[in-house]
Design a protein around this motif. Sequence first.
Motif, PDB file in Angstrom:
ATOM      1  N   LEU A   4      -1.727  16.571  -1.512  1.00  0.00           N
ATOM      2  CA  LEU A   4      -1.309  15.206  -1.845  1.00  0.00           C
ATOM      3  C   LEU A   4       0.134  15.157  -2.319  1.00  0.00           C
ATOM      4  O   LEU A   4       0.895  14.248  -1.964  1.00  0.00           O
ATOM      5  N   TYR A  39      -9.423  12.702  -1.200  1.00  0.00           N
ATOM      6  CA  TYR A  39     -10.023  13.957  -0.754  1.00  0.00           C
ATOM      7  C   TYR A  39     -11.237  14.272  -1.627  1.00  0.00           C
ATOM      8  O   TYR A  39     -11.233  14.025  -2.838  1.00  0.00           O
ATOM      9  N   ASP A  77       1.386  14.686   1.574  1.00  0.00           N
ATOM     10  CA  ASP A  77       1.174  13.245   1.611  1.00  0.00           C
ATOM     11  C   ASP A  77       2.214  12.474   0.805  1.00  0.00           C
ATOM     12  O   ASP A  77       2.346  11.256   0.980  1.00  0.00           O
ATOM     13  N   ILE A  80      -5.256   7.635  -0.711  1.00  0.00           N
ATOM     14  CA  ILE A  80      -5.534   8.838   0.077  1.00  0.00           C
ATOM     15  C   ILE A  80      -6.512   9.676  -0.737  1.00  0.00           C
ATOM     16  O   ILE A  80      -6.160  10.199  -1.793  1.00  0.00           O
ATOM     17  N   GLU A 118      -1.973   2.249  -0.601  1.00  0.00           N
ATOM     18  CA  GLU A 118      -2.752   3.138   0.259  1.00  0.00           C
ATOM     19  C   GLU A 118      -3.389   4.212  -0.612  1.00  0.00           C
ATOM     20  O   GLU A 118      -2.694   4.964  -1.305  1.00  0.00           O
ATOM     21  N   LYS A 135       1.574   4.942  -2.352  1.00  0.00           N
ATOM     22  CA  LYS A 135       0.509   5.902  -2.086  1.00  0.00           C
ATOM     23  C   LYS A 135      -0.093   6.431  -3.390  1.00  0.00           C
ATOM     24  O   LYS A 135       0.612   6.997  -4.223  1.00  0.00           O
ATOM     25  N   GLY A 169      -2.903   9.057  -4.632  1.00  0.00           N
ATOM     26  CA  GLY A 169      -3.733  10.172  -4.200  1.00  0.00           C
ATOM     27  C   GLY A 169      -4.899  10.397  -5.143  1.00  0.00           C
ATOM     28  O   GLY A 169      -4.754  10.295  -6.369  1.00  0.00           O
TER      29      GLY A 169
END
Length: 383
Positions: free
Chosen positions: A90, A74, A94, A72, A70, A29, A31
């Motif tokens: 995050l 914002y 997340d 993510i 992935e 992940k 962010g």
Amino acid sequence: MRLPVKLLATAAAMALSVSLAPAQQAPIKIGAVLSATGGASFLGDPEKRTLEMFVADINAKGGINGRKVEAIIYDDASNPNNARTFATRLIEQDKVDALLAGSTTASAMAMIPLAEEAEIPMINFAGAVQAAFPAKKWNFKTPHTDLMACEKIFEDMKKRGFSKIAMISGADAFGKSMRDQCLTVNKKYGIEILHEETYQPADNDMTAQLTNIKNKAGVQAVINPGFGQGPAIVTRNYKQLSVPFPLYQSHGVGTKQFIELATPAAAEGVRLPAAALLVADKLPDGDPQKKVVMAYKTAYEAKTGQPVSTFGGHMYDGLMILVEAMKRAGGPDKAKVRDEIEKTKGFIGTGGVVNMSPTDHMGLDLTAFRMLEIKNGDWTLVN
């Protein structure tokens, strides 16, 4: 019917394997908090598009060491308070493995302490020197600094015989920072600052300030530290007033949108330091960056239908530095990834050749900047 022990054991092993598979294949992940909308959208929008494009490309090629990525993302809407809120989300909710965050200096500075406290690698895209210096353990950045911009501009002024100048600076965090940085090195280049003016981010006319500059005796050239709509308005007003001195802008206007907002006629002759990306097709074939910047430019423009900007390039560099660090680290272990980012050497990006160290978490020197001049609505290299 009772199953044989061996069969039961095999079934249990298969069940355990199935239960572990999702965890083993969990995506890495990344962010991101970017200014995709608002006053700094000219920074954040190409950053967001670049991240989405190249994460998809990385996944299509098998991910990082076989693991999908992935992203993510914002949108802080160009508000530093939003940036801090989303960075907290995050990190805490997340559970991201790394951060690519901070389109503006103000947003980046709001998030850096969170990354340090959480001990999570962060690469930011702010222009001001304080977004990377002095080096903090977990924070890195890809854009050139405002201090470098001052020095590159002063180098050009010195070559052209200008020694007495004026400044008109934006009152935003980047404008203030670059103004302050210019004042730390002007004497090194034999530059005397005769007059200063400022403007607010929401101002839509700088005629009064520029009139003061025009009437100041002895001024030979003008610098405008700033980003956003301000420099475009300054450039338009400058032309309207027929200010007779050369105008220099910062690397904060490294996008075709600036030329369009200022109008090509008003922007004619404006000089600025910028990344090689803006003149990718004009670089000599032997330039070590040409292959990289042409590949990014071609991919970005084909996908988005928009001209490249240095800001999307900063995201490309940050993502690729992070991905390569994760590959060398064998995965997303935060401490190992941090160490590998810091060990980045000889990375050829859109912004220059990156060589990081424990005391330099940006890794660019003044040769990474190219001096450009706007001619006929386009960027040209200054020899």
